[in-house]
Motif scaffolding. Structure first.
Motif, PDB file in Angstrom:
ATOM      1  N   TRP A   9       0.826  -1.200   0.000  1.00 59.91           N
ATOM      2  CA  TRP A   9       0.000   0.000   0.000  1.00 59.91           C
ATOM      3  C   TRP A   9       0.868   1.261   0.000  1.00 59.91           C
ATOM      4  CZ3 TRP A   9      -4.761  -1.970  -0.386  1.00 59.91           C
ATOM      5  CH2 TRP A   9      -5.067  -3.161   0.271  1.00 59.91           C
ATOM      6  N   ARG A  10       0.434   2.291  -0.698  1.00 63.96           N
ATOM      7  CA  ARG A  10       1.091   3.589  -0.638  1.00 63.96           C
ATOM      8  C   ARG A  10       0.032   4.661  -0.406  1.00 63.96           C
ATOM      9  NH1 ARG A  10       5.879   4.826  -4.416  1.00 63.96           N
ATOM     10  NH2 ARG A  10       6.893   3.934  -2.576  1.00 63.96           N
ATOM     11  N   ALA A  11       0.237   5.460   0.622  1.00 60.94           N
ATOM     12  CA  ALA A  11      -0.691   6.545   0.962  1.00 60.94           C
ATOM     13  C   ALA A  11       0.038   7.872   0.873  1.00 60.94           C
ATOM     14  CB  ALA A  11      -1.258   6.335   2.368  1.00 60.94           C
ATOM     15  N   LYS A  12      -0.646   8.897   0.386  1.00 57.88           N
ATOM     16  CA  LYS A  12      -0.021  10.208   0.201  1.00 57.88           C
ATOM     17  C   LYS A  12      -0.862  11.295   0.857  1.00 57.88           C
ATOM     18  CE  LYS A  12       1.915   8.883  -4.307  1.00 57.88           C
ATOM     19  NZ  LYS A  12       1.960   9.199  -5.760  1.00 57.88           N
ATOM     20  N   LEU A  34      14.280   6.673   7.399  1.00 60.55           N
ATOM     21  CA  LEU A  34      12.940   6.080   7.489  1.00 60.55           C
ATOM     22  C   LEU A  34      12.166   6.130   6.171  1.00 60.55           C
ATOM     23  CD1 LEU A  34      11.667   7.398  10.954  1.00 60.55           C
ATOM     24  CD2 LEU A  34      12.536   5.133  10.415  1.00 60.55           C
ATOM     25  N   GLY A  35      12.852   6.513   5.091  1.00 58.80           N
ATOM     26  CA  GLY A  35      12.154   6.742   3.833  1.00 58.80           C
ATOM     27  C   GLY A  35      11.450   5.538   3.249  1.00 58.80           C
ATOM     28  N   GLU A  36      11.880   4.322   3.606  1.00 56.97           N
ATOM     29  CA  GLU A  36      11.218   3.138   3.067  1.00 56.97           C
ATOM     30  C   GLU A  36       9.800   2.987   3.614  1.00 56.97           C
ATOM     31  OE1 GLU A  36      13.515  -0.353   3.585  1.00 56.97           O
ATOM     32  OE2 GLU A  36      15.187   0.340   2.332  1.00 56.97           O
ATOM     33  N   VAL A  37       9.536   3.614   4.737  1.00 60.51           N
ATOM     34  CA  VAL A  37       8.200   3.536   5.341  1.00 60.51           C
ATOM     35  C   VAL A  37       7.511   4.890   5.318  1.00 60.51           C
ATOM     36  CG1 VAL A  37       6.900   2.945   7.418  1.00 60.51           C
ATOM     37  CG2 VAL A  37       8.949   1.641   6.821  1.00 60.51           C
ATOM     38  N   VAL A  38       8.217   5.931   5.785  1.00 58.00           N
ATOM     39  CA  VAL A  38       7.681   7.298   5.817  1.00 58.00           C
ATOM     40  C   VAL A  38       8.639   8.197   5.047  1.00 58.00           C
ATOM     41  CG1 VAL A  38       6.971   9.225   7.268  1.00 58.00           C
ATOM     42  CG2 VAL A  38       6.651   6.879   8.086  1.00 58.00           C
ATOM     43  N   GLU A  39       8.199   8.708   3.914  1.00 56.44           N
ATOM     44  CA  GLU A  39       9.052   9.533   3.064  1.00 56.44           C
ATOM     45  C   GLU A  39       8.522  10.965   3.005  1.00 56.44           C
ATOM     46  OE1 GLU A  39      10.958   9.538  -1.457  1.00 56.44           O
ATOM     47  OE2 GLU A  39       9.332   8.152  -0.922  1.00 56.44           O
ATOM     48  N   PHE A  40       9.426  11.925   3.174  1.00 55.56           N
ATOM     49  CA  PHE A  40       9.096  13.339   3.015  1.00 55.56           C
ATOM     50  C   PHE A  40       9.533  13.753   1.606  1.00 55.56           C
ATOM     51  CE2 PHE A  40       9.783  14.244   7.849  1.00 55.56           C
ATOM     52  CZ  PHE A  40       8.598  13.568   8.130  1.00 55.56           C
ATOM     53  N   VAL A  41       8.584  14.023   0.742  1.00 52.68           N
ATOM     54  CA  VAL A  41       8.866  14.281  -0.673  1.00 52.68           C
ATOM     55  C   VAL A  41       8.844  15.780  -0.940  1.00 52.68           C
ATOM     56  CG1 VAL A  41       8.195  13.802  -3.052  1.00 52.68           C
ATOM     57  CG2 VAL A  41       7.830  12.063  -1.274  1.00 52.68           C
ATOM     58  N   ALA A  66      -6.746   3.280   9.299  1.00 55.26           N
ATOM     59  CA  ALA A  66      -6.393   3.596  10.683  1.00 55.26           C
ATOM     60  C   ALA A  66      -4.887   3.542  10.892  1.00 55.26           C
ATOM     61  CB  ALA A  66      -7.098   2.635  11.646  1.00 55.26           C
ATOM     62  N   ARG A  67      -4.237   2.530  10.336  1.00 54.09           N
ATOM     63  CA  ARG A  67      -2.788   2.394  10.531  1.00 54.09           C
ATOM     64  C   ARG A  67      -2.026   3.498   9.803  1.00 54.09           C
ATOM     65  NH1 ARG A  67       0.033  -3.447  10.267  1.00 54.09           N
ATOM     66  NH2 ARG A  67      -1.382  -3.650  12.032  1.00 54.09           N
ATOM     67  N   ALA A  68      -2.465   3.822   8.573  1.00 56.67           N
ATOM     68  CA  ALA A  68      -1.798   4.889   7.821  1.00 56.67           C
ATOM     69  C   ALA A  68      -1.991   6.238   8.505  1.00 56.67           C
ATOM     70  CB  ALA A  68      -2.331   4.930   6.389  1.00 56.67           C
ATOM     71  N   THR A  69      -3.202   6.486   9.007  1.00 55.09           N
ATOM     72  CA  THR A  69      -3.478   7.748   9.702  1.00 55.09           C
ATOM     73  C   THR A  69      -2.620   7.876  10.948  1.00 55.09           C
ATOM     74  OG1 THR A  69      -5.757   7.790   8.876  1.00 55.09           O
ATOM     75  CG2 THR A  69      -5.265   9.126  10.817  1.00 55.09           C
ATOM     76  N   LEU A  74       1.779  10.532  13.708  1.00 56.18           N
ATOM     77  CA  LEU A  74       2.951  10.409  14.572  1.00 56.18           C
ATOM     78  C   LEU A  74       4.173  11.036  13.906  1.00 56.18           C
ATOM     79  CD1 LEU A  74       4.265   9.354  17.160  1.00 56.18           C
ATOM     80  CD2 LEU A  74       4.653   7.180  15.983  1.00 56.18           C
ATOM     81  N   SER A  75       4.342  10.811  12.604  1.00 60.24           N
ATOM     82  CA  SER A  75       5.480  11.381  11.885  1.00 60.24           C
ATOM     83  C   SER A  75       5.448  12.897  11.922  1.00 60.24           C
ATOM     84  CB  SER A  75       5.470  10.900  10.425  1.00 60.24           C
ATOM     85  OG  SER A  75       5.494   9.492  10.340  1.00 60.24           O
ATOM     86  N   VAL A  76       4.275  13.470  11.665  1.00 60.33           N
ATOM     87  CA  VAL A  76       4.152  14.925  11.659  1.00 60.33           C
ATOM     88  C   VAL A  76       4.310  15.479  13.075  1.00 60.33           C
ATOM     89  CG1 VAL A  76       2.552  16.832  11.199  1.00 60.33           C
ATOM     90  CG2 VAL A  76       2.818  15.006   9.541  1.00 60.33           C
ATOM     91  N   ALA A  77       3.792  14.778  14.074  1.00 63.77           N
ATOM     92  CA  ALA A  77       3.964  15.226  15.456  1.00 63.77           C
ATOM     93  C   ALA A  77       5.443  15.270  15.822  1.00 63.77           C
ATOM     94  CB  ALA A  77       3.212  14.306  16.413  1.00 63.77           C
ATOM     95  N   CYS A  78       6.202  14.257  15.419  1.00 69.89           N
ATOM     96  CA  CYS A  78       7.629  14.226  15.743  1.00 69.89           C
ATOM     97  C   CYS A  78       8.388  15.326  15.013  1.00 69.89           C
ATOM     98  CB  CYS A  78       8.209  12.856  15.408  1.00 69.89           C
ATOM     99  SG  CYS A  78       7.665  11.551  16.542  1.00 69.89           S
ATOM    100  N   LEU A  79       7.952  15.673  13.809  1.00 69.05           N
ATOM    101  CA  LEU A  79       8.568  16.789  13.104  1.00 69.05           C
ATOM    102  C   LEU A  79       8.257  18.105  13.807  1.00 69.05           C
ATOM    103  CD1 LEU A  79      10.273  17.686  10.727  1.00 69.05           C
ATOM    104  CD2 LEU A  79       8.192  17.741   9.322  1.00 69.05           C
TER     105      LEU A  79
END
Length: 271
Positions: A9-12, A34-41, A66-69, A74-79
């Motif tokens: 799956w890929r979510a954007k 972490l780009g293989e799972v969470v990539e900042f493009v 739910a898992r993608a959300t 979490l990624s954005v919170a850590c940023l």
């Protein structure tokens, strides 16, 4: 996932920031880890980037959203934590204006444009560059807090997400600033409860705050000043609500950055 599972799956999504200026080489520091799972493009724009998630075939379609959300938030919170700035999936509402124009009946050939109520989340009128140190802190937070159980994470990150969302919704039509300030205060309280032993009583908040912040904010005068600014009951009356909101978020960010760093040092010491 282990080697038996493959990407499926890929979510954007798009992430916006009024607080920082983005460059592709800085985003790649995250992607290298972490780009293989969470990539900042990088999108070629200074104030937004695309978030691209890759999930494997051990994620069923019923749990995909739910898992993608969860992973995206979490990624954005850590940023947000690592940069002590503001990143979210919506442009902040305060960039909008209630009135398009104001007419002056005494000077009908002139039209006044309303000034924006706040120049930026930082209050400086200009975004600062997203740096390698910001990404490093964000990665530490991501890897330190991802293993938390739902019971451990919820009191910290649920109000933190609430604060980010409320800042985006707050505008000239209706202000959510106080609710956002309280949300970031609750996030800090949840973190102090989880990592510093705060028992949740108002009278113990200040002593716990001083104990938790002393290792990286040794000057008591500075701690007293920040405590006065972010007090849950009585914020500093000399500060605007927006300044108090910003201070409260920054204190939550600083504390969680240092918790993440401490967790990593403890892990290295064990090795």
């Amino acid at each position: 996932p282990d080697g038996e599972h493959k990407p499926r799956w890929r979510a954007k999504a798009t992430v916006y920031t009024p607080s920082h200026s983005i460059k592709s080489k800085i985003l790649n520091l995250w992607n290298d880890k972490l780009g293989e799972v969470v990539e900042f493009v990088y999108t070629g724009k200074k104030d937004n980037f695309d978030l691209r998630l890759t999930l494997h075939d051990n994620t069923g379609i019923t749990e995909l959203n739910a898992r993608a959300t969860h992973l995206a938030k979490l990624s954005v919170a850590c940023l947000n934590l690592g940069s002590i700035g503001y990143f979210w999936f919506q442009r902040p509402g305060y960039e909008q204006q209630l009135f398009r124009e104001i007419e002056d009946f005494e000077h009908i050939d002139k039209t006044l444009l309303m000034e924006k109520p706040r120049p930026s989340f930082w209050g400086t009128g200009r975004a600062v560059a997203l740096t390698e140190q910001h990404i490093s802190h964000a990665l530490e937070c991501m890897l330190a807090f991802m293993p938390l159980t739902e019971a451990e994470a919820l009191p910290i990150f649920r109000p933190y997400y609430d604060g980010l969302a409320l800042v985006a919704k707050s505008d000239e039509y209706y202000s959510f600033d106080e609710m956002a300030r309280q949300a970031f205060g609750a996030s800090l309280g949840g973190a102090l409860h989880e990592f510093a032993g705060w028992d949740g009583t108002p009278e113990k908040f200040a002593p716990t705050f001083h104990t938790a912040f002393t290792p990286f904010m040794p000057e008591k005068e500075h701690r007293d000043q920040m405590l006065h600014a972010i007090s849950p009951q009585k914020p500093d009356p000399e500060l605007t609500l927006w300044e108090s909101l910003r201070s409260t978020k920054q204190m939550a960010d600083l504390y969680l950055i240092n918790v993440a760093r401490r967790k990593w040092l403890e892990r290295f010491e064990k090795k």
